[in-house]
Design a protein around this motif. Structure first.
Motif, PDB file in Angstrom:
ATOM      1  N   GLU A  93       0.912  -1.215   0.327  1.00  0.00           N
ATOM      2  CA  GLU A  93       0.137  -0.054   0.003  1.00  0.00           C
ATOM      3  C   GLU A  93       1.049   1.117   0.235  1.00  0.00           C
ATOM      4  O   GLU A  93       1.887   1.206   0.641  1.00  0.00           O
ATOM      5  N   GLY A  94       0.450   2.269  -0.560  1.00  0.00           N
ATOM      6  CA  GLY A  94       1.204   3.456  -0.676  1.00  0.00           C
ATOM      7  C   GLY A  94       0.839   4.198   0.805  1.00  0.00           C
ATOM      8  O   GLY A  94       0.271   3.727   1.382  1.00  0.00           O
ATOM      9  N   ASP A 100      -1.752  12.194   4.221  1.00  0.00           N
ATOM     10  CA  ASP A 100      -1.516  13.117   5.407  1.00  0.00           C
ATOM     11  C   ASP A 100      -0.232  13.157   6.065  1.00  0.00           C
ATOM     12  O   ASP A 100       0.097  13.850   6.843  1.00  0.00           O
ATOM     13  N   ASP A 101       0.694  11.858   5.680  1.00  0.00           N
ATOM     14  CA  ASP A 101       2.084  11.743   6.397  1.00  0.00           C
ATOM     15  C   ASP A 101       2.866  13.004   6.004  1.00  0.00           C
ATOM     16  O   ASP A 101       2.915  13.455   5.099  1.00  0.00           O
ATOM     17  N   LYS A 125       6.735   9.540   4.961  1.00  0.00           N
ATOM     18  CA  LYS A 125       6.641   9.077   3.788  1.00  0.00           C
ATOM     19  C   LYS A 125       8.045   8.534   3.397  1.00  0.00           C
ATOM     20  O   LYS A 125       7.992   7.472   2.781  1.00  0.00           O
ATOM     21  N   PHE A 126       9.117   9.126   3.827  1.00  0.00           N
ATOM     22  CA  PHE A 126      10.462   8.575   3.534  1.00  0.00           C
ATOM     23  C   PHE A 126      10.670   6.947   4.357  1.00  0.00           C
ATOM     24  O   PHE A 126      11.052   6.237   3.791  1.00  0.00           O
ATOM     25  N   LYS A 127      10.071   7.097   5.590  1.00  0.00           N
ATOM     26  CA  LYS A 127      10.262   5.915   6.358  1.00  0.00           C
ATOM     27  C   LYS A 127       9.226   4.654   5.702  1.00  0.00           C
ATOM     28  O   LYS A 127       9.759   3.526   5.583  1.00  0.00           O
ATOM     29  N   ASN A 145       9.439  -0.253   2.468  1.00  0.00           N
ATOM     30  CA  ASN A 145       9.093  -0.906   1.023  1.00  0.00           C
ATOM     31  C   ASN A 145      10.041  -1.593   0.568  1.00  0.00           C
ATOM     32  O   ASN A 145      10.017  -2.776  -0.026  1.00  0.00           O
ATOM     33  N   ARG A 146      11.241  -0.659   0.327  1.00  0.00           N
ATOM     34  CA  ARG A 146      12.127  -1.077  -0.194  1.00  0.00           C
ATOM     35  C   ARG A 146      13.040  -2.367   0.278  1.00  0.00           C
ATOM     36  O   ARG A 146      13.531  -3.427  -0.091  1.00  0.00           O
ATOM     37  N   TRP A 147      12.792  -2.264   1.828  1.00  0.00           N
ATOM     38  CA  TRP A 147      13.564  -3.278   2.506  1.00  0.00           C
ATOM     39  C   TRP A 147      12.863  -4.614   2.676  1.00  0.00           C
ATOM     40  O   TRP A 147      13.278  -5.597   2.357  1.00  0.00           O
TER      41      TRP A 147
END
Length: 610
Positions: free
Chosen positions: A163-164, A168-169, A174-176, A181-183
């Motif tokens: 999920e994106g 509101d983050d 958003k970076f976290k 997601n990448r991890w």
């Protein structure tokens, strides 16, 4: 094709569906698989080339057709990559290598060859000073190992579609989210599939397989402990780490675990027979000395596992019980520094050291075990420091003259048991056994006793009560378990086992000093390293603390060339390992299920881990 692992599915990001399979490096699957397999095979060939013309680099990598030193490790990594690659093609006779699938194993074995090759090449340049010190063979090895890694990471895998982030983050959230997601995607690249059912074998064939595995384990351990120079040991760590992970992802460790579970007694006897063979393979007593100290440290870690792993009590001063056993045995074993002037036989000193440690365990545990968590940890930490300071002060100036203060008790005589002098060299069946080899075999017997005590205790009624206390003390007491009594028994038993090892340690080292028993320093044994050995190896198991203790004693001993950076590098490595495998190297099944909730629970959980 591999499946998404439980820990991937359990990430904080919710998996909605599965994205199309593709690799981390965009390559067609056939091309990637061929590149990885061929790269592994060519890496093996490159190990037979000369990597430098200068024989000043340790291991002498100047010969063609004769691998040496680090080249052997590169050869092993390349061979594993090639074999796993051929198994992924369905080559007949290699299916047994990958019961859980080959793709994750290919990636890890390719990393083993690549990392060891490039570490060697960089070391040659840094130590000899110039790029011209390299032979073309080093460049070939670096190139083909890189091609194998590119091919391995081009293999497709099932990517979780996540999920994106919430609109509101904040930017940081958003970076976290994106980093998570990448991890998660990266971890899924190393996911292995379900293990295929093993073909039924006769009992004698399974026992022969266990013997072969134990022989291989003895070979690897002996190679690691006898590495003659630092570059080779670092290369050994790289190859062994990635190689073991590859074998685990291929499903081979699970197969071996199933075999040893079916033949537990045979596996236990075989493991000790393999360990007893170690000193017979050594011509230098230096490595036997390292081996006996590893056994002492690993045995004490197993005793701590009763307190921490089975009962869930955080003990930060456990090394003090090792010191109580060592000092007690030293005081009654005929040392000229002992004020008592007595010389008990070794068996009496051993029992007295264990009994003294048990008494101290009860005395410390009785008033403190009603505490829980951090409060108990602080109290045990204080006991460890009190012990060390007390041994320093019993020098005839600050207190009674009992321990000779900071100078300790020296001149502890060698063990003489039933007329066998452990300090002398003996020839048995054509094998010459030196002093430390004698003590290695003695300590191996003590380790066997500790394992039997741990195993019988863990599988008994009191062992089940320990586990109940660890899981939820309040619920256990509500079911009628006397929590205080059960914890006191665990504390006393753990202290007793540490006292046994301490009595042997006193005779091995000749001298007992207070500085040997601190909370933390660069050289084990100490309380911090003992606790790390239990957690790293696998809490609640038998073999976990033995493996963890062996690694945590051997690695700092071999990394002394790092000087003041030793603990920094070592701590970073522990953080990475605990992040990737929080349940430990050899996990207890219950703990593994807690950390990976989507894992399928077995119908009946095993008793004590092995």
């Amino acid at each position: 094709m591999t499946n998404i692992t439980a820990d991937t599915a359990n990430s904080e990001n919710t998996v909605k569906s599965t994205a199309p399979a593709k690799g981390l490096i965009p390559l067609p699957e056939k091309t990637a698989r061929a590149l990885a397999t061929a790269g592994g095979a060519l890496t093996v060939v490159s190990a037979f080339l000369a990597w430098t013309w200068n024989d000043d680099f340790p291991g002498d990598l100047t010969y063609y057709g004769s691998p040496a030193g680090l080249q052997w490790l590169v050869l092993i990594g390349g061979a594993l990559t090639a074999l796993f690659g051929l198994a992924s093609y369905g080559v007949k006779g290699l299916g047994w290598l990958t019961p859980a699938g080959a793709d994750a194993a290919i990636k890890l074995s390719a990393l083993a060859a690549f990392a060891t090759t490039w570490y060697t090449v960089v070391s040659i340049v840094l130590e000899l000073g110039l790029l011209v010190d390299l032979e073309p063979g080093a460049g070939v090895a670096a190139l083909v190992s890189l091609l194998a890694v590119i091919g391995a990471f081009g293999l497709p895998f099932e990517r979780p579609a996540l999920e994106g982030p919430d609109p509101d983050d904040t930017d940081f959230e958003k970076f976290k989210h994106e980093a998570g997601n990448r991890w998660t995607t990266f971890k899924s690249a190393f996911a292995s599939g379900p293990i295929k059912p093993a073909r039924a074998l006769p009992a004698w064939a399974e026992i022969l397989l266990i013997a072969a595995v134990l022989g291989l384990a003895l070979t690897v351990f002996t190679y690691g402990i006898t590495t003659p120079y630092q570059e080779l040991f670092v290369g050994f760590l790289i190859t062994a780490g990635f190689g073991a992970a590859a074998l685990n992802k291929a499903g081979l460790f699970a197969r071996v675990t199933a075999l040893t579970t079916r033949h537990r007694n045979v596996a236990l006897v075989g493991a000790f027979a393999a360990a007893a063979a170690f000193p017979l393979t050594q011509t230098d007593d230096q490595y036997a000395n390292l081996g006996v100290n590893i056994l002492i440290f690993a045995t004490v870690a197993l005793g701590l596992n009763i307190v921490v792993g089975l009962t869930g009590l955080l003990d930060l001063g456990y090394v003090a019980f090792l010191g109580v056993g060592a000092y007690t045995a030293a005081l009654v074993s005929g040392s000229p520094n002992s004020p008592f002037g007595v010389h008990f036989p070794f068996w009496a000193a051993l029992l007295l050291g264990a009994a003294a440690s048990m008494v101290f365990g009860v005395l410390i545990g009785a008033p403190t075990l009603r505490l829980r968590g951090d409060y108990l940890a602080i109290v045990t930490l204080g006991f460890g420091e009190i012990f060390r300071i007390s041994m320093n002060n019993l020098d005839g100036t600050s207190g009674p003259d009992i321990t000779n203060g900071p100078n300790g008790i020296a001149g502890i005589p060698n063990v003489n048991l039933f007329g066998f002098d452990f300090g002398a060299t003996h020839t048995i069946a054509g094998f010459t056994i030196g002093r430390f080899a004698n003590y290695f075999l003695l300590m191996l017997l003590i380790t066997l006793i500790v394992i039997l005590v741990f195993r019988r205790s863990a599988e008994s009624r009191i062992g089940r009560a320990w586990v109940a206390i660890r899981e939820d003390e309040t619920a256990a007491e509500a079911m009628g378990i006397n929590g205080f009594r059960v914890k006191l028994i665990a504390f006393a038993l753990g202290a007793t086992l540490a006292g046994l090892a301490g009595a042997v340690q006193a005779h091995v080292s000749y001298t007992v000093t207070p500085d040997q028993y601190t909370f933390a320093n660069a050289v084990p044994p100490n309380s911090a390293f003992l606790l790390a050995a239990v957690v790293l190896g696998g809490m609640g198991t038998i073999s976990g603390p033995l493996v963890g203790g062996s690694l945590l004693f051997l690695i700092p001993n071999k990394l002394q060339f790092l000087g003041e950076y030793q603990l920094l590098v070592f701590g970073f490595a522990l953080i990475v390992l605990m992040r990737l495998r929080p349940e430990g190297i050899i996990p207890n099944r219950r703990n593994q299920l807690e950390l990976h909730e989507d894992m399928e629970a077995p119908t009946v959980l095993g008793k004590a881990g092995v």
